[in-house]
Design a protein around this motif. Structure first.
Motif, PDB file in Angstrom:
ATOM      1  N   VAL A  73      17.543 -21.847  -8.018  1.00  0.00           N
ATOM      2  CA  VAL A  73      17.879 -21.563  -9.408  1.00  0.00           C
ATOM      3  C   VAL A  73      19.315 -21.063  -9.505  1.00  0.00           C
ATOM      4  O   VAL A  73      19.874 -20.506  -8.548  1.00  0.00           O
ATOM      5  CB  VAL A  73      16.928 -20.521 -10.040  1.00  0.00           C
ATOM      6  CG1 VAL A  73      15.497 -21.003  -9.995  1.00  0.00           C
ATOM      7  CG2 VAL A  73      17.060 -19.174  -9.343  1.00  0.00           C
ATOM      8  N   ALA A  74      19.897 -21.284 -10.675  1.00  0.00           N
ATOM      9  CA  ALA A  74      21.222 -20.771 -10.994  1.00  0.00           C
ATOM     10  C   ALA A  74      21.188 -20.174 -12.389  1.00  0.00           C
ATOM     11  O   ALA A  74      20.565 -20.734 -13.289  1.00  0.00           O
ATOM     12  CB  ALA A  74      22.263 -21.888 -10.923  1.00  0.00           C
ATOM     13  N   VAL A  82      26.118 -15.573 -12.709  1.00  0.00           N
ATOM     14  CA  VAL A  82      25.360 -14.330 -12.640  1.00  0.00           C
ATOM     15  C   VAL A  82      24.499 -14.267 -11.387  1.00  0.00           C
ATOM     16  O   VAL A  82      24.460 -13.244 -10.696  1.00  0.00           O
ATOM     17  CB  VAL A  82      24.476 -14.171 -13.895  1.00  0.00           C
ATOM     18  CG1 VAL A  82      23.543 -12.971 -13.765  1.00  0.00           C
ATOM     19  CG2 VAL A  82      25.338 -14.057 -15.140  1.00  0.00           C
ATOM     20  N   HIS A  83      23.828 -15.369 -11.066  1.00  0.00           N
ATOM     21  CA  HIS A  83      22.878 -15.322  -9.963  1.00  0.00           C
ATOM     22  C   HIS A  83      22.566 -16.733  -9.481  1.00  0.00           C
ATOM     23  O   HIS A  83      22.383 -17.646 -10.287  1.00  0.00           O
ATOM     24  CB  HIS A  83      21.578 -14.645 -10.414  1.00  0.00           C
ATOM     25  CG  HIS A  83      20.591 -14.445  -9.307  1.00  0.00           C
ATOM     26  ND1 HIS A  83      20.773 -13.529  -8.294  1.00  0.00           N
ATOM     27  CD2 HIS A  83      19.395 -15.045  -9.053  1.00  0.00           C
ATOM     28  CE1 HIS A  83      19.739 -13.569  -7.464  1.00  0.00           C
ATOM     29  NE2 HIS A  83      18.890 -14.469  -7.901  1.00  0.00           N
ATOM     30  N   VAL A  84      22.493 -16.908  -8.170  1.00  0.00           N
ATOM     31  CA  VAL A  84      22.005 -18.148  -7.560  1.00  0.00           C
ATOM     32  C   VAL A  84      21.094 -17.756  -6.404  1.00  0.00           C
ATOM     33  O   VAL A  84      21.338 -16.760  -5.713  1.00  0.00           O
ATOM     34  CB  VAL A  84      23.151 -19.060  -7.052  1.00  0.00           C
ATOM     35  CG1 VAL A  84      23.966 -19.601  -8.203  1.00  0.00           C
ATOM     36  CG2 VAL A  84      24.055 -18.317  -6.071  1.00  0.00           C
ATOM     37  N   SER A  85      20.038 -18.518  -6.206  1.00  0.00           N
ATOM     38  CA  SER A  85      19.126 -18.208  -5.104  1.00  0.00           C
ATOM     39  C   SER A  85      18.246 -19.400  -4.803  1.00  0.00           C
ATOM     40  O   SER A  85      18.146 -20.347  -5.592  1.00  0.00           O
ATOM     41  CB  SER A  85      18.251 -16.987  -5.441  1.00  0.00           C
ATOM     42  OG  SER A  85      17.417 -17.271  -6.555  1.00  0.00           O
ATOM     43  N   VAL A  96      15.050 -23.103   1.758  1.00  0.00           N
ATOM     44  CA  VAL A  96      15.778 -23.533   0.568  1.00  0.00           C
ATOM     45  C   VAL A  96      16.669 -22.372   0.133  1.00  0.00           C
ATOM     46  O   VAL A  96      16.188 -21.258  -0.095  1.00  0.00           O
ATOM     47  CB  VAL A  96      14.827 -23.928  -0.570  1.00  0.00           C
ATOM     48  CG1 VAL A  96      15.605 -24.214  -1.852  1.00  0.00           C
ATOM     49  CG2 VAL A  96      14.006 -25.147  -0.176  1.00  0.00           C
ATOM     50  N   THR A  97      17.968 -22.628   0.039  1.00  0.00           N
ATOM     51  CA  THR A  97      18.924 -21.613  -0.370  1.00  0.00           C
ATOM     52  C   THR A  97      19.727 -22.142  -1.556  1.00  0.00           C
ATOM     53  O   THR A  97      19.532 -23.283  -2.007  1.00  0.00           O
ATOM     54  CB  THR A  97      19.894 -21.271   0.769  1.00  0.00           C
ATOM     55  OG1 THR A  97      20.798 -22.380   0.969  1.00  0.00           O
ATOM     56  CG2 THR A  97      19.136 -20.995   2.065  1.00  0.00           C
ATOM     57  N   ALA A  98      20.647 -21.339  -2.037  1.00  0.00           N
ATOM     58  CA  ALA A  98      21.524 -21.771  -3.129  1.00  0.00           C
ATOM     59  C   ALA A  98      22.461 -22.877  -2.688  1.00  0.00           C
ATOM     60  O   ALA A  98      23.102 -23.524  -3.536  1.00  0.00           O
ATOM     61  CB  ALA A  98      22.326 -20.575  -3.655  1.00  0.00           C
ATOM     62  N   LYS A  99      22.566 -23.111  -1.383  1.00  0.00           N
ATOM     63  CA  LYS A  99      23.428 -24.170  -0.857  1.00  0.00           C
ATOM     64  C   LYS A  99      22.652 -25.402  -0.410  1.00  0.00           C
ATOM     65  O   LYS A  99      23.239 -26.335   0.132  1.00  0.00           O
ATOM     66  CB  LYS A  99      24.255 -23.624   0.312  1.00  0.00           C
ATOM     67  CG  LYS A  99      25.287 -22.570  -0.089  1.00  0.00           C
ATOM     68  CD  LYS A  99      26.091 -22.125   1.119  1.00  0.00           C
ATOM     69  CE  LYS A  99      27.172 -21.139   0.745  1.00  0.00           C
ATOM     70  NZ  LYS A  99      28.235 -21.764  -0.079  1.00  0.00           N
ATOM     71  N   THR A 100      21.343 -25.415  -0.614  1.00  0.00           N
ATOM     72  CA  THR A 100      20.526 -26.579  -0.232  1.00  0.00           C
ATOM     73  C   THR A 100      20.746 -27.702  -1.229  1.00  0.00           C
ATOM     74  O   THR A 100      20.583 -27.514  -2.433  1.00  0.00           O
ATOM     75  CB  THR A 100      19.041 -26.208  -0.198  1.00  0.00           C
ATOM     76  OG1 THR A 100      18.835 -25.173   0.759  1.00  0.00           O
ATOM     77  CG2 THR A 100      18.185 -27.416   0.171  1.00  0.00           C
ATOM     78  N   THR A 279      23.623 -28.632  -5.549  1.00  0.00           N
ATOM     79  CA  THR A 279      23.038 -27.366  -5.119  1.00  0.00           C
ATOM     80  C   THR A 279      22.972 -26.411  -6.302  1.00  0.00           C
ATOM     81  O   THR A 279      23.651 -26.610  -7.312  1.00  0.00           O
ATOM     82  CB  THR A 279      23.885 -26.724  -4.014  1.00  0.00           C
ATOM     83  OG1 THR A 279      25.145 -26.311  -4.577  1.00  0.00           O
ATOM     84  CG2 THR A 279      24.147 -27.690  -2.858  1.00  0.00           C
ATOM     85  N   ALA A 280      22.189 -25.362  -6.162  1.00  0.00           N
ATOM     86  CA  ALA A 280      22.145 -24.346  -7.215  1.00  0.00           C
ATOM     87  C   ALA A 280      23.508 -23.701  -7.381  1.00  0.00           C
ATOM     88  O   ALA A 280      23.934 -23.398  -8.506  1.00  0.00           O
ATOM     89  CB  ALA A 280      21.088 -23.292  -6.871  1.00  0.00           C
ATOM     90  N   GLU A 281      24.210 -23.482  -6.284  1.00  0.00           N
ATOM     91  CA  GLU A 281      25.540 -22.883  -6.352  1.00  0.00           C
ATOM     92  C   GLU A 281      26.491 -23.750  -7.166  1.00  0.00           C
ATOM     93  O   GLU A 281      27.256 -23.254  -8.004  1.00  0.00           O
ATOM     94  CB  GLU A 281      26.080 -22.687  -4.936  1.00  0.00           C
ATOM     95  CG  GLU A 281      27.313 -21.806  -4.837  1.00  0.00           C
ATOM     96  CD  GLU A 281      27.670 -21.501  -3.397  1.00  0.00           C
ATOM     97  OE1 GLU A 281      28.370 -22.340  -2.766  1.00  0.00           O
ATOM     98  OE2 GLU A 281      27.239 -20.442  -2.888  1.00  0.00           O
ATOM     99  N   ASP A 282      26.442 -25.068  -6.943  1.00  0.00           N
ATOM    100  CA  ASP A 282      27.307 -25.981  -7.696  1.00  0.00           C
ATOM    101  C   ASP A 282      26.852 -26.115  -9.145  1.00  0.00           C
ATOM    102  O   ASP A 282      27.683 -26.241 -10.056  1.00  0.00           O
ATOM    103  CB  ASP A 282      27.342 -27.357  -7.028  1.00  0.00           C
ATOM    104  CG  ASP A 282      28.323 -27.418  -5.866  1.00  0.00           C
ATOM    105  OD1 ASP A 282      28.925 -26.369  -5.554  1.00  0.00           O
ATOM    106  OD2 ASP A 282      28.476 -28.497  -5.267  1.00  0.00           O
ATOM    107  N   LEU A 283      25.535 -26.107  -9.381  1.00  0.00           N
ATOM    108  CA  LEU A 283      25.058 -26.222 -10.756  1.00  0.00           C
ATOM    109  C   LEU A 283      25.447 -24.995 -11.585  1.00  0.00           C
ATOM    110  O   LEU A 283      25.629 -25.102 -12.804  1.00  0.00           O
ATOM    111  CB  LEU A 283      23.539 -26.402 -10.783  1.00  0.00           C
ATOM    112  CG  LEU A 283      23.031 -27.832 -10.574  1.00  0.00           C
ATOM    113  CD1 LEU A 283      21.511 -27.879 -10.692  1.00  0.00           C
ATOM    114  CD2 LEU A 283      23.662 -28.812 -11.552  1.00  0.00           C
TER     115      LEU A 283
END
Length: 500
Positions: A73-74, A82-85, A96-100, A279-283
């Motif tokens: 999630v992002a 605010v948050h990624v995980s 599964v991480t924020a970079k997956t 990835t969640a980080e990119d989203l």
């Protein structure tokens, strides 16, 4: 859900009734809201106060309740991440991480839309000019096709539908040239611009327009003009599944009787429609762009007017804009593969939410929208709905029906045959064709009743609900076996005419 439940109930009656009837006779001896207010959300209008631990607990609880093997999630607020995980594991056994990297599925349509709006702002694409200005070889078996514009494609109002071009069940192209060839025999369901009808084909064609107007391959245009300026270093776009998927993108899951089974995505052409891997980080960086028009670095990707254009339907009676759905003051788009799902949501409060999950759309689990809505409630300070899914109960019911059909079928095969007239026998045997008829017609029926007219192939139906297909296959096989034995006995016992 009411339509889906009604459709399933009808299937239950049609598939079970012949065997149930056999048991009985054997005893005797045989969404609409208006568009959102125009205008991007101003950056920095409020301070984000989110408890990351509480948010992660909610996501983890939801993933457990919904049987998501892995989810990322992002969350953004205005111009800030605010948050990624990430939670759970991939089918390859990795956390599964924020970079997956996971498929964004039809969230990809918003990227195609941004690319088209960028080109329009640079004077290289007129959204209201005919597609043939940029793709001269574009032809359909309908004279009205010459009036189709890029805006029609992005708004899903071209007149091309899954009924006129069943893009999932037809052979899949491997390139834009092959996609044009596949589309050539198509007629239009309506005049261009007259009616909204969702079809991936519209975005296949829109991506080709971007490629021609941008002067470089579509995936390369996205990389240079969207992903890199936005700082989305781990995001890419592919043309087909599963062949083009990189090694670091693990198989997603389908669900059978509560068990998650790794499975490759069916072969599909996804360029422009649902081919972005991210990835969640990119989203999170993408959500900032969609809120402010700028990257987190400050680089501008699109104007405020361009954001309004993407997020606002062209007429008040529609909710679909350019790659975004609008309702109740929110802007969103879901993404559905058969082995993954995703979603993005922009709230009037300035929050942005994105979700990636490694389980496909299924009967009783229609994607990530409920998780997004729960996160929205959490962020807006209200109580989220309790996480739940109907998938497991539905699969258990289907398992029970499979066992019931098996028991009734075996019982019918073991019961003696009562002789009747030929006409009576034929009439009594005809309902046994019901289950196999349902099985053959079910992709079309579900596409109409559940998917709003979308196309669905037989293979994809098996991904959507293996338990449903197993039940119908068992019921069909047993009913056909009963039919074959009864018909054989009927022919054997038929009186032989005596020569006069």
């Amino acid at each position: 859900m009411k339509t889906r439940t009604t459709a399933l109930a009808a299937v239950v009656l049609l598939a079970t009734a012949p065997l149930a009837a056999s048991a009985g006779t054997a005893t005797a001896g045989t969404t609409a809201a208006g568009p959102i207010a125009a205008g991007p959300i101003a950056a920095g209008t409020a301070t984000a106060t989110v408890d990351p631990a509480a948010l992660d607990r909610y996501v983890a609880d939801y993933a457990d309740a919904a049987a998501y093997p892995g989810v990322a999630v992002a969350v953004t607020k205005d111009d800030r991440v605010v948050h990624v995980s990430g939670h759970g594991r991939t089918s390859a056994g990795a956390d599964v991480t924020a970079k997956t990297r996971l498929p964004a599925a039809s969230v990809s349509k918003a990227f195609t839309s941004l690319a088209a709006v960028q080109l329009a702002e640079r004077g290289r694409l007129d959204l209201d000019a005919p597609v043939t200005r940029y793709v001269p070889e574009f032809r359909l078996a309908d004279d009205r096709a010459g009036a189709i514009t890029t805006r029609h494609l992005l708004e899903q109002t071209s007149g091309i539908t899954d009924r006129t071009l069943p893009e999932k069940s037809l052979p899949q192209p491997g390139s834009f040239a092959e996609a044009l060839t596949r589309a050539a025999p198509t007629s239009l369901a309506t005049d261009p611009g007259a009616q909204y009808r969702y079809s991936n084909t519209n975005y296949h064609l829109a991506a080709l327009v971007v490629e021609r107007a941008g002067g470089e391959p579509f995936a390369e245009y996205l990389r240079r003009n969207v992903f890199e300026p936005a700082g989305m270093r781990d995001t890419t776009s592919v043309t087909t599944t599963p062949d083009d998927l990189p090694d670091d993108v693990a198989k997603g899951y389908v669900h059978v009787y509560g068990a998650a089974i790794p499975a490759p995505e069916p072969t599909r052409f996804v360029a422009g429609s649902d081919g972005v891997l991210t990835t969640a980080e990119d989203l999170a960086k993408w959500l900032v762009v969609q809120t402010t028009g700028r990257a987190t670095t400050g680089a501008r990707l699109v104007s405020d007017a361009g954001l309004r254009r993407m997020h606002t339907p062209s007429t008040p009676d529609r909710t679909y804009a350019l790659g975004w759905e609008t309702a109740n003051g929110r802007v969103r788009h879901s993404g559905i593969w058969f082995t993954h799902c995703a979603g993005q949501l922009l709230l009037p409060s300035g929050y942005g939410i994105a979700v990636l999950a490694n389980t496909g759309v299924a009967l009783g689990n229609e994607g990530t929208s409920r998780l997004e809505d729960g996160l929205a409630a959490f962020l807006d300070g209200t109580t989220p709905a309790e996480p739940s899914t109907a998938r497991v109960p539905i699969e258990l019911v289907l398992a029970a029906l499979t066992l019931l059909s098996l028991a009734l079928g075996v019982r019918a095969l073991r019961r003696p045959w009562r002789r009747r007239s030929t006409a009576q026998s034929v009439l009594r045997l005809m309902p046994r064709l019901g289950p196999v008829t349902v099985l053959l017609l079910l992709p079309t029926v579900l596409g109409v009743l559940v998917g709003g007219g979308r196309d669905l192939s037989a293979v994809q139906l098996a991904y959507y609900s293996p338990a449903l297909v197993i039940w119908l296959a068992v019921s069909s096989a047993l009913n056909l076996a009963v039919l074959a034995t009864r018909a054989t006995r009927l022919l054997r016992d038929r009186p032989v005419p005596v020569a006069g």
